[in-house]
Design an enzyme around this catalytic site. Structure first.
Site, mmCIF file in Angstrom:
data_model
loop_
_atom_site.group_PDB
_atom_site.id
_atom_site.type_symbol
_atom_site.label_atom_id
_atom_site.label_comp_id
_atom_site.label_asym_id
_atom_site.label_seq_id
_atom_site.Cartn_x
_atom_site.Cartn_y
_atom_site.Cartn_z
ATOM 1 C CG HIS A 26 27.597 28.123 18.018
ATOM 2 N ND1 HIS A 26 26.625 28.942 18.552
ATOM 3 C CD2 HIS A 26 26.963 27.339 17.109
ATOM 4 C CE1 HIS A 26 25.465 28.666 17.973
ATOM 5 N NE2 HIS A 26 25.644 27.696 17.100
ATOM 6 C CG HIS A 32 23.363 23.443 19.175
ATOM 7 N ND1 HIS A 32 24.672 23.365 18.745
ATOM 8 C CD2 HIS A 32 22.822 24.468 18.479
ATOM 9 C CE1 HIS A 32 24.908 24.299 17.846
ATOM 10 N NE2 HIS A 32 23.792 24.986 17.654
ATOM 11 C CB CYS A 67 18.343 29.743 10.829
ATOM 12 S SG CYS A 67 18.460 29.872 9.075
ATOM 13 C CD GLU A 114 22.341 24.928 14.071
ATOM 14 O OE1 GLU A 114 22.419 25.937 14.786
ATOM 15 O OE2 GLU A 114 21.731 24.898 12.989
#
Length: 182
Positions: A26, A32, A67, A114
């Site tokens: 991050h 990712h 999530c 993401e």
């Protein structure tokens, strides 16, 4: 020694190219693998989760039911079931729907980049949210969610603003599927 969870780094086609500690991924804004679970109850209301206030990004914001990221070597669906139990104390049948990519840079310098797999489940029983992950949760109708997104968009996560309209579109174009009961 403190264990820091790792995420699966992927290319633009969601092929694994490595792993990295989650916070570092991050900080560096690397693409990712992730997943977003949407849950509907028997009234076709959607479960929303308010993220715990102490989260290192998007704390206190509302989002879909759950999530997270699969761990290295873990399939997306297995990770989704694991996190439903860990965050909300529930499990249910999940249907993979679609995936999308997004990138959001946060005020604290972190970047969420993401390849997000969206799954849909149906659940109507009691919830047992983990206070370390979830500040609050509630089922709302889609018109109620639409109203909140229009009037208070800043109270929702960046990925919810992207995934929710895609989910609504998907649901409007699909033939209803019978799902096993809980």
């Amino acid at each position: 020694m403190i264990y820091l969870p790792h995420v699966i780094l992927v290319d633009e086609q969601d092929r694994q190219i490595g792993t990295m500690e989650k916070l570092e991924a991050h900080q560096r804004g690397l693409l990712h693998r992730a997943f977003s679970i949407f849950i509907l109850n028997e009234h076709h209301e959607m479960l929303l989760q308010q993220r715990a206030l102490h989260k290192y990004h998007s704390g206190g914001l509302w989002t879909n039911a759950c999530c997270s990221h699969p761990l290295p070597g873990e399939a997306v669906e297995a990770a989704a079931h694991r996190r439903l139990v860990e965050e909300l104390g529930i499990d249910c049948y999940l249907t993979p729907l679609f995936s999308f990519q997004y990138r959001t840079v946060f005020d604290n310098g972190l970047t969420e980049h993401e390849f997000d797999h969206v799954l849909l489940g149906h659940y109507s029983g009691p919830l047992q949210p983990d206070a370390g992950e979830v500040a609050d949760c509630r089922f709302l109708s889609m018109p109620e969610i639409d109203y909140l997104l229009d009037t208070m968009p800043q109270t929702f996560t960046s990925w919810f603003h992207l995934a929710y309209p895609m989910l609504k579109s998907y649901l409007n174009t699909q033939i209803p599927v019978q799902v096993p009961s809980n």
